[in-house]
Design a protein around this motif. Structure first.
Motif, PDB file in Angstrom:
ATOM      1  N   TYR A 218     -35.199 -11.572 -69.304  1.00  0.00           N
ATOM      2  CA  TYR A 218     -36.543 -10.457 -69.720  1.00  0.00           C
ATOM      3  C   TYR A 218     -37.000 -11.507 -69.741  1.00  0.00           C
ATOM      4  O   TYR A 218     -36.914 -12.885 -70.455  1.00  0.00           O
ATOM      5  CB  TYR A 218     -35.434  -9.649 -70.838  1.00  0.00           C
TER       6      TYR A 218
ATOM      7  N   THR B 226     -40.668 -11.464 -72.937  1.00  0.00           N
ATOM      8  CA  THR B 226     -40.478  -9.967 -74.404  1.00  0.00           C
ATOM      9  C   THR B 226     -41.790 -10.577 -74.762  1.00  0.00           C
ATOM     10  O   THR B 226     -41.968 -11.371 -74.831  1.00  0.00           O
ATOM     11  CB  THR B 226     -39.796  -9.457 -75.261  1.00  0.00           C
ATOM     12  N   ARG B 227     -42.949 -10.158 -75.169  1.00  0.00           N
ATOM     13  CA  ARG B 227     -44.301 -10.221 -77.019  1.00  0.00           C
ATOM     14  C   ARG B 227     -42.903 -10.173 -77.933  1.00  0.00           C
ATOM     15  O   ARG B 227     -42.733  -9.219 -78.351  1.00  0.00           O
ATOM     16  CB  ARG B 227     -45.109  -8.698 -76.154  1.00  0.00           C
TER      17      ARG B 227
ATOM     18  N   HIS C 295     -44.908 -14.905 -75.365  1.00  0.00           N
ATOM     19  CA  HIS C 295     -44.079 -14.453 -75.586  1.00  0.00           C
ATOM     20  C   HIS C 295     -42.767 -15.538 -75.704  1.00  0.00           C
ATOM     21  O   HIS C 295     -42.602 -15.958 -75.915  1.00  0.00           O
ATOM     22  CB  HIS C 295     -44.152 -13.655 -74.276  1.00  0.00           C
TER      23      HIS C 295
ATOM     24  N   SER D 218     -39.031  -0.385 -75.684  1.00  0.00           N
ATOM     25  CA  SER D 218     -39.594  -0.871 -76.944  1.00  0.00           C
ATOM     26  C   SER D 218     -38.145  -1.713 -77.829  1.00  0.00           C
ATOM     27  O   SER D 218     -36.798  -1.516 -77.212  1.00  0.00           O
ATOM     28  CB  SER D 218     -40.206  -0.860 -78.204  1.00  0.00           C
ATOM     29  N   VAL D 219     -38.693  -2.802 -77.611  1.00  0.00           N
ATOM     30  CA  VAL D 219     -37.028  -4.503 -78.133  1.00  0.00           C
ATOM     31  C   VAL D 219     -36.676  -3.830 -79.533  1.00  0.00           C
ATOM     32  O   VAL D 219     -35.215  -3.753 -79.439  1.00  0.00           O
ATOM     33  CB  VAL D 219     -37.615  -5.869 -78.158  1.00  0.00           C
TER      34      VAL D 219
ATOM     35  N   VAL E  28     -41.887  -5.255 -73.555  1.00  0.00           N
ATOM     36  CA  VAL E  28     -41.017  -5.684 -72.274  1.00  0.00           C
ATOM     37  C   VAL E  28     -42.180  -6.081 -71.662  1.00  0.00           C
ATOM     38  O   VAL E  28     -41.888  -4.342 -70.338  1.00  0.00           O
ATOM     39  CB  VAL E  28     -39.021  -5.260 -71.891  1.00  0.00           C
TER      40      VAL E  28
END
Length: 543
Positions: free
Chosen positions: A364, A366-367, A452, A395-396, A372
């Motif tokens: 993965y 993600t920011r 990220h 969303s995470v 994601v």
């Protein structure tokens, strides 16, 4: 600054430098020659003015010599005949000869007769007392046998005077000399204007024996000398001045004849130079525009298209696209090299995507805000989503079972570059939870800000369940073991009755002792041997 702007600046600087160099060359060659021409003209004017002054002095000397070598004058200085005065020293004589002064001295230096005349008002004037101080016995104005007529300038407070002094002789120029005849003419502004009109010059005379001379005369005064009697210098942008040094009868600097001339050559040279520079500048602008247009068409525009195409491909991440690479020049070669690079990147990206999509580990990116950016199918399957696109919409924060778990992981990433093997409990799409082992690092920009996070997740749910089952079984076993009583060591048992002695010294039945020291229970029965021995009647039937 874009390449086009840099090109414009470079072309502009190059052409401006060209114009400045050309101007400097013209300034140091043509303009300097024009200045020299104007200076030579001013010096010629000064020489002309000096020649006119010398001509006036020569004429005055000729008149003085004519009167000094006259028998009447020869007799007059001896007998002071009044008839000579009445017939010769009259107003008409002064006006005709343009004289302001006539002084007759005998051989001893005594003044026989002295007359002064105001030509402007045509009337007799007093003889200036300052003149008398120059008539001493050692004065160069006192002429004797064998002396020629002396001409020159005498500086008096009343003004500069052109003087001519000769010995008084007979008409046959025979002596002995009976004295000296002095004639003088004031060099007034009117005289200077007359000389200027005759010579067509802007002429003036400046006294050098007094302070307060004009600034330009003060500057040139250091240059003027008996070896360099003529000089010239620039007065202003439009005028040049020539200067001629006039010494008095004593050889001291007396006057500077100043002739002002227009700087015609310089002015025409400036005009011609400006027209030339304007023409050159126009040609430079024209050539600059043509060169810029050619560069724009041949280099800048294709380069801009190439740059835009590369930027578009970089922004989209579509390495299957290609840039335009037509022609045989260097830009086409660059475009072809870019396309080869894109082919290599496409192949590498394809291999990367194949690895990314097929690896059995959840990958993965993600920011920090929880979005994601990218994920592989293994992660989508692990979290129970039908495809990657569905996972990218999540969303995470909704994947973590608790906010504190995500905050703890981010806090650790603020302190260290990467985390390896952190166990997380995650929520699947159907609401169930799994355990995963996270390996993650923070990707930062040049300022240290997190751009990220990227990492991998390994599903360890089965391992966690196995560990929990193992812990459960170990607990049960430990509990069972804690309830088991064992017998160990040597047991004292009677060889006859088989009773066992306990710790207190009592002899107890085997069943009782074992029941007390273990969890075993006894059920009583009888073996076949004992049955035959003790109850034979019952055992016969069995046989």
């Amino acid at each position: 600054m874009t390449l086009r702007q840099k090109t414009i600046v470079i072309i502009a600087l190059m052409f401006v430098s060209l114009v400045l160099v050309l101007y400097a060359i013209l300034r140091t060659t043509l303009i300097r020659e024009f200045n020299r021409h104007d200076a030579a003209q001013a010096r010629r004017g000064a020489q002309q003015a000096l020649a006119m002054l010398e001509a006036d002095l020569s004429n005055l000397g000729a008149v003085a010599e004519d009167w000094a070598t006259w028998d009447d004058t020869y007799a007059f200085v001896q007998d002071a005949n009044p008839a000579y005065v009445q017939s010769n020293l009259v107003a008409g004589t002064f006006t005709t000869l343009r004289l302001n002064l006539m002084v007759f001295l005998d051989a001893s230096g005594r003044i026989v007769e002295a007359r002064a005349f105001d030509l402007a008002n045509a009337e007799e004037a007093p003889v200036p007392a300052s003149l008398l101080s120059h008539l001493g016995a050692d004065s160069p104005l006192m002429r004797r046998d064998g002396d020629d007529v002396l001409t020159g300038v005498l500086m008096l407070p009343e003004g500069p005077v052109l003087v001519a002094s000769g010995p008084i002789l007979t008409s046959m120029r025979e002596g002995p000399a009976r004295g000296t005849l002095l004639m003088g003419r004031y060099l007034t502004e009117g005289e200077m204007q007359g000389m200027a009109q005759r010579a067509l010059l802007a002429l003036s005379a400046v006294r050098l024996d007094e302070s307060g001379a004009p600034a330009d005369v003060e500057r040139v005064r250091a240059v003027l000398s008996s070896q360099t009697p003529i000089a010239a210098q620039v007065v202003d942008e439009e005028h040049m001045a020539g200067y001629a040094l006039v010494q008095d009868i004593y050889g001291a600097p007396a006057l500077a004849l100043r002739v002002e001339t227009p700087r015609d050559s310089y002015t025409q040279g400036l005009i011609a130079t400006r027209y030339l520079l304007a023409g050159v500048a126009a040609l430079v602008l024209l050539f600059g525009a043509v060169i810029l247009a050619l560069l724009q068409r041949s280099v800048l525009a294709p380069l801009a298209r190439l740059s835009a195409a590369v930027s578009t491909i970089g922004a989209s991440g579509d390495f299957a696209r290609r840039v335009e690479a037509k022609g045989q020049d260097e830009l086409a070669a660059v475009g072809q090299a870019v396309n080869r690079m894109l082919e290599a990147l496409e192949a590498a990206h394809r291999r990367y995507r194949d690895l990314f999509d097929r690896v059995p580990v959840g990958l993965y990116r993600t920011r920090p805000d929880g979005a994601v950016i990218d994920a592989n199918p293994a992660l989508a399957h692990m979290l129970g989503y039908p495809d990657v696109e569905s996972l990218l919409q999540v969303s995470v924060t909704s994947v973590h079972t608790t906010p504190e778990q995500r905050e703890r992981e981010h806090a650790l990433l603020e302190q260290q570059e990467a985390i390896h093997g952190m166990e997380l409990q995650l929520r699947r799409a159907d609401g169930s939870s799994i355990w995963a082992q996270d390996h993650v690092r923070a990707v930062r920009d040049a300022d240290g800000n997190v751009q990220h996070y990227e990492g991998s997740l390994v599903d360890i749910t089965q391992r966690k369940e196995a560990e929990e089952e193992r812990e459960r079984l170990i607990g049960e076993l430990q509990k069972a073991l804690s309830e088991v009583k064992t017998l160990s060591g040597l047991l004292p048992i009677c060889a006859s009755c088989k009773r066992i002695r306990d710790d207190q010294g009592y002899w107890r039945q085997v069943e009782e002792y074992v029941r007390d020291h273990t969890q075993a229970e006894f059920t009583h029965s009888i073996c076949p041997d004992c049955m035959k021995r003790l109850y034979p009647e019952f055992s016969q039937g069995d046989e």
